[in-house]
Motif scaffolding. Structure first.
Motif, short mmCIF file in Angstrom:
data_model
loop_
_atom_site.label_atom_id
_atom_site.label_comp_id
_atom_site.label_asym_id
_atom_site.label_seq_id
_atom_site.Cartn_x
_atom_site.Cartn_y
_atom_site.Cartn_z
N LEU A 350 0.82 -1.21 0.00
CA LEU A 350 0.00 0.00 0.00
C LEU A 350 0.86 1.26 0.00
O LEU A 350 0.47 2.29 -0.59
N LEU A 351 2.03 1.19 0.63
CA LEU A 351 2.95 2.32 0.57
C LEU A 351 3.44 2.56 -0.86
O LEU A 351 3.61 3.70 -1.29
N ALA A 352 3.65 1.45 -1.59
CA ALA A 352 4.03 1.58 -3.00
C ALA A 352 2.93 2.28 -3.79
O ALA A 352 3.20 3.06 -4.72
N VAL A 353 1.65 2.04 -3.42
CA VAL A 353 0.54 2.74 -4.07
C VAL A 353 0.62 4.24 -3.77
O VAL A 353 0.42 5.09 -4.65
N LEU A 354 0.95 4.56 -2.51
CA LEU A 354 1.07 5.97 -2.14
C LEU A 354 2.20 6.67 -2.89
O LEU A 354 2.10 7.86 -3.21
N LEU A 355 3.28 5.94 -3.16
CA LEU A 355 4.45 6.53 -3.81
C LEU A 355 4.49 6.30 -5.30
O LEU A 355 5.51 6.59 -5.95
N ASP A 356 3.42 5.71 -5.84
CA ASP A 356 3.35 5.41 -7.28
C ASP A 356 4.48 4.50 -7.71
O ASP A 356 5.09 4.68 -8.77
N ARG A 357 4.77 3.52 -6.89
CA ARG A 357 5.81 2.53 -7.21
C ARG A 357 5.17 1.15 -7.36
O ARG A 357 4.04 0.92 -6.94
N VAL A 358 5.95 0.23 -7.93
CA VAL A 358 5.51 -1.15 -8.08
C VAL A 358 6.20 -1.99 -7.02
O VAL A 358 7.43 -1.95 -6.89
N ALA A 359 5.44 -2.75 -6.25
CA ALA A 359 6.00 -3.58 -5.17
C ALA A 359 6.36 -4.96 -5.70
O ALA A 359 5.64 -5.54 -6.50
N LEU A 360 7.50 -5.47 -5.25
CA LEU A 360 7.96 -6.81 -5.61
C LEU A 360 7.65 -7.76 -4.45
O LEU A 360 8.21 -7.62 -3.37
N SER A 361 6.77 -8.71 -4.68
CA SER A 361 6.24 -9.52 -3.58
C SER A 361 7.30 -10.34 -2.88
O SER A 361 7.35 -10.38 -1.66
N MET A 362 8.16 -11.06 -3.63
CA MET A 362 9.14 -11.93 -2.97
C MET A 362 10.12 -11.11 -2.14
O MET A 362 10.55 -11.54 -1.07
N ARG A 363 10.46 -9.94 -2.61
CA ARG A 363 11.35 -9.08 -1.81
C ARG A 363 10.64 -8.59 -0.56
O ARG A 363 11.27 -8.43 0.50
N LEU A 364 9.35 -8.35 -0.66
CA LEU A 364 8.60 -7.96 0.53
C LEU A 364 8.66 -9.05 1.59
O LEU A 364 8.83 -8.78 2.78
N VAL A 365 8.48 -10.29 1.15
CA VAL A 365 8.56 -11.41 2.09
C VAL A 365 9.93 -11.47 2.74
O VAL A 365 10.07 -11.67 3.95
N ALA A 366 10.97 -11.29 1.92
CA ALA A 366 12.34 -11.37 2.44
C ALA A 366 12.58 -10.28 3.48
O ALA A 366 13.15 -10.54 4.55
N TRP A 367 12.16 -9.04 3.18
CA TRP A 367 12.39 -7.97 4.13
C TRP A 367 11.54 -8.12 5.38
O TRP A 367 11.96 -7.76 6.48
N ALA A 368 10.33 -8.64 5.21
CA ALA A 368 9.51 -8.92 6.39
C ALA A 368 10.19 -9.95 7.29
O ALA A 368 10.21 -9.82 8.52
N ALA A 369 10.76 -10.98 6.69
CA ALA A 369 11.47 -11.99 7.47
C ALA A 369 12.70 -11.40 8.17
O ALA A 369 12.97 -11.72 9.33
N VAL A 370 13.43 -10.53 7.47
CA VAL A 370 14.62 -9.91 8.06
C VAL A 370 14.23 -9.09 9.29
O VAL A 370 14.87 -9.17 10.35
N VAL A 371 13.16 -8.30 9.16
CA VAL A 371 12.74 -7.45 10.28
C VAL A 371 12.36 -8.30 11.49
O VAL A 371 12.78 -8.03 12.63
N ILE A 372 11.59 -9.35 11.27
CA ILE A 372 11.15 -10.20 12.39
C ILE A 372 12.33 -10.95 13.00
O ILE A 372 12.44 -11.06 14.23
N LEU A 373 13.24 -11.46 12.17
CA LEU A 373 14.38 -12.22 12.69
C LEU A 373 15.33 -11.33 13.49
O LEU A 373 15.94 -11.79 14.46
N LEU A 374 15.47 -10.07 13.10
CA LEU A 374 16.33 -9.17 13.86
C LEU A 374 15.64 -8.68 15.13
O LEU A 374 16.30 -8.44 16.15
#
Length: 733
Positions: A350-374
Motif C-alpha cells: 500500500l505504501l508503494a501505491v502511495l508513492l506510485d511505485r511497483v512492489a515486488l512480492s518476494m522481496r517484501l517477504v524477504a524484508w519482512a522476514a529480516v525485520v522479524i528475525l532481527l
C-alpha cells in the motif's frame, strides 16, 4: 595423482557453470539474506552450551573487516557476505537471549500470597481465566521473585462472588508457583525456552479468587498502551459473545480479536483435524483480506462522489486508511508473527501505491522476514514463523510461474464460465501449495497431518473471505454506535458454516493421522532445499528437490524409545509387543498427549496394578514392576523400604525413590536423584546395549534449561530431592 588431475577439468567446468548461473540471477541474491540470518540464529539455538558473549561479536567484526577488503573480488564476496549474515543472526539471537534474562523461581513454592499488576487476562472455555502478572511481590522471603508470572484461576463457584479484574489492576491472590515446565521428553516442545523469551519466570494456580487492591495502577506510556489494547480486545470479545452464543461467538471472536480461549476443546480439535486451524489465527489471510476490503471499499465509495474522485487522489487516501486499519487489526490481535509479517508486506504494498511505485512480492517477504528475525530471533524456531513464511514463499514462487500463463489463458477465454473455472483452479492450487508447504512443519512440531485439509479449505476459505470478513469489517464500524448486532448476526451465519465444515471433515475416516518424528536435521535440510527451489527462477532451482526428499526420508531413520519416565519417576510408558505405548495412568494430560504423539499410539489396556500385561512381559506388585525386554530385566521401583529386593536380578533399574547405591550390581540405574537432576528420560534397548537420552542433555547448558536447586537443609529432616509437580496447566504446545 592421476585421478586428481583427471577431476580438475570437471571441477573447473562445474564451478564455471555455477558462477554463470549465479550471475544470471544476481537480482535474487538479496532474497537469501533471511535464509543466512536464520542459519546463524539456528546455530545459536542448536549449541549444547551457552557460548561466551565475545565469540559472536569478534567473528562479526572480523567478517566485516574481511568484506571491506574484498572489493572487486566477486568469489570472495559470495563467501564472506553469507558468512556475515550468519554471524549477524547468531549475535542477534544471543543478544536477545541476554536482554530477556529474568529471574525464574527455583522450585515449587507451596502456597503463598501473591500480589501483582495484571498484564493480561485470558478467558478459558470452562469459565476460568489465565492471568499474567507483573511487578510482583510475595510473602515468602526464600522464594525468587520473577519478573512475570502466569496463574490459572478456577471458575467462580455457585454462590461465590468474584471481583472483575482487567489489565492494569493490582490484585492479591493466594497461589502456588513453580518454574516453567521442561519438555515432557527429549525433543518435545520446550515451554521453558518459550517462557524465557517472554520473561515468564513462574506458572501456577490460584487457590481462590483474586482480590482487587486498586484499579489502573500500571504507569507509563507502554503500560498504558498495552492495557488499552488488551481492554479493547476483551471488550470487543465480550460484546461478540453477548450476541453470538457458544462456539459461533467464540470463533467470531478469534477471527476479529485473536482470542481463541473461549473456543471449546471439541471445536478446537475439529479445526485442527480438518486442517482449518490456520483460520482461527489472525495471519496473512485475515490481514490481507481486511486491508484489501478497506482499500477497495473506500475507493469505490469515494469514486461515487464526483467532487472527490475528480479533484483528489482517492486511491492514495484509500491506501493510507487501509494501512491504518491493518495496523489496528494487527495490534488488536496481539501482534502474532503471521500478522506482523502480513502487516509489513501489506503495508509496503500500500505504501508503494502511495508513492506510485511497483512492489515486488518476494522481496517484501524477504524484508519482512529480516525485520522479524532481527527483532525477535527466537520466532525462527517456532511453528508460527515457519509455517507462515513457508506458505507465503511457496505461493509467491509458484505464482511467479503460473500468473503469466493464467493471464494468457484468461485473455484467450474471456467468458464468465471460464473465469469461474479459473477462480476454482486458483483456490485449489493455492490450497495445495500452501498446505503442502506447511504440512512438513506441522509434522515436525505436532506429529499430525490433516489428510482432508484441501477439501476443508476449498469450502471454508472462500466462505471466510467473501462472507465472514466483510461482515467483520462492518461490525468494527458499527461498534462505536452500539449497533454491532446488525453485522454480527449475518457474520455468525458464515462462522457457523465454517464450524460445520470443520466438524464434518474432522469426522471423516483418518481425518488426522499421527506421523513419525521428523528429526531436526532433516527439517533443516528440507528447509534449505525448499529455499533453493523457491528463491531461484531458472531450471537449476529443481536441484532443491533432492535435499527436500532427503530431509523427509530422514523420518525413516528415527527409532522410537522403548521406555519413557517423567522427572519424578511417577509416570512410566513401556512399548508393548504390538508396538504401542502402555502408560501407567499418571503424569497428567499434556504429558500423555506428548508421549503418544511423539513415541507411538497408546495401548488400549490399562497398566496392571497387581497382575500382568496382556503380552505377559510386564508384571507389577506392591514393590514396583518387572518388565522383560529383549532378554533384559527392567525393574520399575517405587518402594523405598526394600530397594535391594525390588531391583534384585535386574539389568536396568528405574526408581521413583532414592536408591543411594542399593543396586550397585545393576548395569543401568536411574533413581529419583537422576530424574531430578536430568529431567525426563527416554531409553532404547538394542543388541549393542541401552541408550539413554535426557531432557537436560537435549536442552544443554542454556539459560532456560532446568538447573536443580536443593532445598535448604532442616535440622530434623534429611535432605530430599524437591518434587517437580506435573505442570500440565501451562504447556503451550
Amino acid at each position: 595423482m592421476g585421478l586428481s588431475l583427471a577431476l580438475t577439468p570437471v571441477a573447473t567446468d562445474f564451478l564455471s557453470a555455477l558462477a554463470e548461473r549465479l550471475l544470471a540471477e544476481r537480482e535474487r541474491w538479496p532474497l537469501w539474506l533471511p535464509v543466512f540470518l536464520g542459519v546463524g540464529i539456528g546455530l545459536y539455538f542448536a549449541l549444547p552450551g551457552e557460548p561466551p558473549s565475545w565469540h559472536g561479536p569478534v567473528a562479526l567484526l572480523g567478517l566485516m573487516a574481511a568484506l571491506a577488503f574484498s572489493r572487486g573480488r566477486l568469489a570472495l564476496f559470495l563467501v564472506l557476505a553469507p558468512a556475515l549474515a550468519v554471524a549477524v543472526g547468531f549475535c542477534g539471537a544471543q543478544l536477545r537471549s541476554n536482554l530477556m534474562a529474568a529471574p525464574v523461581v527455583e522450585r515449587h513454592t507451596g502456597a503463598l500470597m501473591l500480589e501483582g499488576v495484571v498484564g493480561e487476562v485470558e478467558m478459558l472455555p470452562d469459565g476460568g481465566m489465565r492471568v499474567t502478572l507483573a511487578q510482583l511481590s510475595l510473602d515468602k522471603e526464600d522464594v525468587v521473585v520473577p519478573t512475570k508470572a502466569r496463574i490459572r484461576v478456577k471458575p467462580v463457584k455457585p454462590g461465590q462472588v468474584a471481583q472483575p479484574i482487567t489489565a492494569g489492576d493490582r490484585i492479591r491472590v493466594r497461589a502456588m508457583l513453580m518454574p516453567p515446565p521442561q519438555p515432557a521428553m527429549p525433543g518435545a516442545f520446550d515451554f521453558a525456552r518459550f517462557a524465557w523469551f517472554k520473561q515468564l519466570g513462574a506458572v501456577g494456580s490460584a487457590l481462590g479468587q483474586p482480590e482487587l487492591l486498586s484499579a489502573g495502577e500500571a504507569k507509563g506510556w507502554r503500560a498504558d498502551w498495552t492495557i488499552a489494547v488488551n481492554e479493547l480486545r476483551h471488550a470487543i470479545t465480550a460484546r461478540i459473545l453477548a450476541v453470538l452464543p457458544d462456539d459461533r461467538g467464540a470463533v467470531s471472536a478469534a477471527l476479529t480479536t485473536g482470542d481463541q480461549m473461549p473456543i471449546s476443546a471439541p471445536m478446537m480439535q475439529a479445526y485442527r483435524d480438518s486442517g482449518l486451524a490456520h483460520i482461527l489465527s489472525i495471519s496473512g489471510l485475515h490481514i490481507t483480506m481486511a486491508a484489501g476490503l478497506v482499500f477497495v471499499g473506500l475507493r469505490s465509495l469515494m469514486a461515487l462522489i464526483p467532487a472527490l474522485a475528480l479533484r483528489y487522489p482517492i486511491k492514495k487516501w484509500s491506501a493510507g486508511l487501509a494501512i491504518l486499519f491493518a495496523l489496528f487489526y494487527t495490534l488488536l490481535a496481539g501482534s502474532p508473527v503471521p500478522a506482523q509479517r502480513s502487516f509489513f508486506m501489506t503495508g509496503l504494498i500500500l505504501l508503494a501505491v502511495l508513492l506510485d511505485r511497483v512492489a515486488l512480492s518476494m522481496r517484501l517477504v524477504a524484508w519482512a522476514a529480516v525485520v522479524i528475525l532481527l527483532w525477535e530471533p527466537e520466532e525462527l524456531i517456532g511453528p508460527s514463523f515457519q509455517m507462515s513464511f513457508a506458505a507465503v514463499v511457496a505461493l509467491i514462487s509458484a505464482y511467479e510461474t503460473l500468473t503469466p500463463k493464467q493471464v494468457a489463458w484468461r485473455q484467450a477465454h474471456p467468458g464468465w464460465l471460464e473465469g469461474a473455472g479459473l477462480y476454482v483452479f486458483g483456490v485449489v492450487m493455492s490450497t495445495l501449495i500452501a498446505g503442502t508447504a506447511t504440512a512438513v512443519y506441522g509434522v515436525y512440531h505436532f506429529n499430525r497431518f490433516a489428510v482432508w485439509s484441501v477439501v476443508a479449505n476449498m469450502i471454508a476459505v472462500p466462505l471466510t473471505g467473501f462472507w465472514v470478513m466483510p461482515w467483520a469489517l462492518l461490525m468494527f464500524l458499527l461498534l462505536p454506535l452500539g449497533l454491532e448486532e446488525w453485522a454480527l448476526v449475518p457474520m455468525g451465519w458464515g462462522v457457523e458454516g465454517v464450524n460445520v465444515v470443520a466438524v464434518w471433515v474432522a469426522s471423516w475416516p483418518s481425518s488426522a493421522v499421527t506421523v513419525p518424528i521428523l528429526p531436526q536435521g532433516g527439517m533443516v535440510v528440507f528447509t534449505l532445499g525448499g529455499a533453493w527451489l523457491c528463491i531461484w527462477k531458472k531450471s537449476w532451482r529443481f536441484w532443491g528437490l533432492l535435499p527436500m526428499a532427503l530431509g523427509l526420508a530422514s523420518m525413516a531413520l528415527v527409532s522410537q524409545p522403548d521406555l519413557l519416565v517423567d522427572s519424578r519417576g511417577d509416570a512410566f510408558a513401556i512399548r508393548t509387543a504390538d508396538g504401542r505405548l502402555l502408560i501407567n495412568g499418571k503424569g497428567g494430560r499434556i504429558l500423555k498427549e506428548t508421549w503418544t504423539r511423539r513415541a507411538g499410539p497408546q495401548a488400549s489396556e490399562y497398566w496392571p496394578k497387581k497382575s500382568s500385561s496382556r503380552d505377559g512381559f510386564l508384571r507389577c506388585d506392591a514393590l514396583g514392576c518387572i518388565w522383560r525386554k529383549d532378554g533384559r530385566v527392567v525393574a520399575l521401583v517405587k518402594d523405598e523400604t526394600t530397594p535391594e529386593a525390588a531391583c534384585a536380578g535386574a539389568d536396568v533399574v528405574i526408581s521413583s525413590v532414592p536408591l543411594r547405591g542399593a543396586c550397585r550390581g545393576t548395569k543401568v540405574v536411574v533413581d529419583r536423584f537422576d530424574l531430578w537432576r536430568r529431567g525426563p528420560h527416554a531409553l532404547w534397548f538394542g543388541p549393542e546395549g541401552v541408550r539413554i537420552e535426557t531432557v537436560a542433555g537435549w536442552q544443554g547448558d542454556r539459560p532456560w534449561a532446568w538447573h536443580p536447586h536443593p532445598r535448604k537443609k532442616k535440622a530434623e529432616a534429611p535432605v530430599r530431592p524437591p518434587v517437580q509437580t506435573d505442570r500440565e496447566d501451562d504447556d503451550d504446545d
